[in-house]
Each structure stands twice: as structure tokens, then as C-alpha cells.
Design an enzyme around this catalytic site. Structure first.
Site, short mmCIF file in Angstrom:
data_model
loop_
_atom_site.label_atom_id
_atom_site.label_comp_id
_atom_site.label_asym_id
_atom_site.label_seq_id
_atom_site.Cartn_x
_atom_site.Cartn_y
_atom_site.Cartn_z
N ASP A 15 0.74 -0.83 0.20
CA ASP A 15 -0.17 -0.13 0.30
C ASP A 15 0.58 0.94 0.07
OD1 ASP A 15 -1.95 -1.72 0.25
OD2 ASP A 15 -2.84 -1.41 2.00
N LYS A 113 -6.60 -4.56 -3.03
CA LYS A 113 -7.74 -5.87 -1.89
C LYS A 113 -9.00 -4.52 -1.35
CE LYS A 113 -3.79 -4.06 1.06
NZ LYS A 113 -5.00 -3.23 2.26
N CYS A 158 -2.33 -2.44 7.56
CA CYS A 158 -2.23 -3.36 6.73
C CYS A 158 -0.43 -3.94 6.73
CB CYS A 158 -2.07 -2.65 5.57
SG CYS A 158 -4.05 -2.28 5.22
C1 VGL Z 1 -4.55 0.80 5.67
C2 VGL Z 1 -6.22 2.14 6.83
C3 VGL Z 1 -7.74 2.00 6.00
C4 VGL Z 1 -3.32 0.06 5.55
C5 VGL Z 1 -6.17 0.93 4.62
O1 VGL Z 1 -3.07 0.58 4.23
O2 VGL Z 1 -3.05 0.07 6.96
N1 VGL Z 1 -5.02 1.36 6.47
N2 VGL Z 1 -7.22 1.36 4.44
#
Ligand code: VGL
Ligand code: ZN
Length: 209
Positions: A15, A113, A158
């Protein structure tokens, strides 16, 4: 620390998207600092996969989908507790795109995802109901990988969920601490390290490889 083995090792970059970087909708403090570190790593690994948080508008993890709730509150959804976030990583938006300086050319797979409206997915392997698979473990196993080196954003959401699921799926897991940054919501980072230690995740740094 073992040296990189091209046959068994894969770098998993979690991410590294604009919304998790400074000025993003869910900015992780210093989030963009991981970019040069990860670029250097991905040059050294023969194999690399990326994950991308990829939500439809109106996703149930967004506080805006719950009229009485504010961002960072916790509510109970069908599968259990869920933190509510500012709208982020909406499919096709600038915020959902990878950081523009992230070297994505060598990535062999991009796993998206969180695309089901009703289920959030922190982990790259299983959505937050802990049952719906993304398919990543099958992919990695089929490719013959055994050791996963994790990095990216955010350490305490994540990245930790991905690391714990990877251990459950039988992989050896190394977490590259200098290539991660955390949100740190109410002790979530300490909690993440505790759980990873208990699960046998090895904490390391890119300089150790
Ligand atoms: C994430 C919160 C919501 C992350 C993704 O990538 O850590 N955190 N969505
Ligand atoms: Zn998300």
C-alpha cells in the site's frame, strides 16, 4: 540474517499509495520516506509483488458511510470490530495510485484488496472477515516462494495483518522496519510488534540484507 535467495524469496510491498503519504486522505506520518528505501530493495530482489488498497465509493470502512460516526471511531460490522477511516484509496482516484516515485516496473503481481463494499481488507492475504481470500498465498506458493520480506504502509494495520496471515500460511516472514511507517492509533504500533514477535515474524532492516 540470511542473504537474498532468488529462488525462494519475494519482496511484498504493501500500500505505498498517495492517500497514505503526506497530504493524502489517510496520511501516515513520514509515509513517503519509505519510497527510496523500497526502490533500493526492489532492485535487489529478483521477485516483487505490490498490494493496492482499492475501495469502491461508499465502502463500509469509511466513516462517511455511517451518518453518526466520525473517522477513527470503532464500530461493529458483521465480521467484528472495524475502525472507521476517512474516505481513502477510492478506485481510480489519485489517492489510490502508487506514489509517483515508487518503482513499480519490476513488480510481477499487483494485488488489489478491499474492493468488496461490505468487507475491509487490511491483510494482503485475507479480508477482515478472515475468510475471504485474496488469492495471494496460492500465487506465492505456486511460484515456489518460501520467505517473504514485507515493507510499506502502515506497519500497524495493513503490514501487520499481512505479516500475521503470512505466518499462518506457513511462510517465513521478515519485516523490514526502515521500509515501513505506522499510523499509531492508541497503542496500535506496540500491539502490532507484540503480535508479530509472538507469531515469529523476524524484525530486520534493509541495511541487514
Ligand atoms: C490501511 C487503514 C485503512 C493500510 C488501509 O494500508 O494500512 N489502513 N486502509
Ligand atoms: Zn483502506
Amino acid at each position: 540474517m540470511p542473504s537474498i535467495n532468488d529462488a525462494t524469496d519475494c519482496l511484498v510491498v504493501v500500500d505505498v499509495q498517495n492517500d497514505f503519504c503526506p497530504d493524502g486522505a489517510l496520511a501516515v506520518p513520514d509515509g513517503d520516506a519509505v519510497v527510496p528505501v523500497i526502490n533500493a530493495l526492489s532492485n535487489r530482489f529478483a521477485h516483487c509483488v505490490l498490494t493496492q488498497d482499492w475501495h469502491p465509493a461508499g465502502h463500509l470502512s469509511f466513516a462517511s458511510s455511517h451518518p453518526d460516526e466520525a473517522p477513527f471511531a470503532t464500530i461493529t460490522l458483521a465480521y467484528g470490530e472495524q475502525v472507521l477511516w476517512p474516505d481513502h484509496c477510492v478506485q481510480g482516484s489519485h489517492g489510490a495510485a502508487f506514489h509517483e516515485d515508487l518503482d513499480t516496473l519490476g513488480a510481477e503481481l499487483i494485488v488489489r484488496k478491499g474492493f468488496r463494499r461490505e468487507i475491509d481488507s487490511y491483510s494482503a492475504f485475507y479480508e477482515n472477515d478472515q475468510q475471504t481470500a485474496t488469492g495471494l498465498s496460492g500465487y506465492l506458493r505456486t511460484r515456489g516462494f518460501q520467505r517473504l520480506y514485507l515493507c510499506g504502509l502502515a506497519t500497524d494495520f495493513c503490514v501487520v495483518y499481512s505479516a500475521l496471515d503470512a505466518r499462518r500460511e506457513g511462510f517465513d516472514v521478515f519485516l523490514l522496519d526502515d521500509a515501513c511507517r505506522a499510523i499509531d492509533l492508541e497503542g496500535s504500533l506496540d500491539n502490532a510488534w507484540q503480535r508479530m514477535r509472538d507469531a515469529g515474524v523476524v524484525r530486520t532492516e534493509s541495511t541487514q540484507l
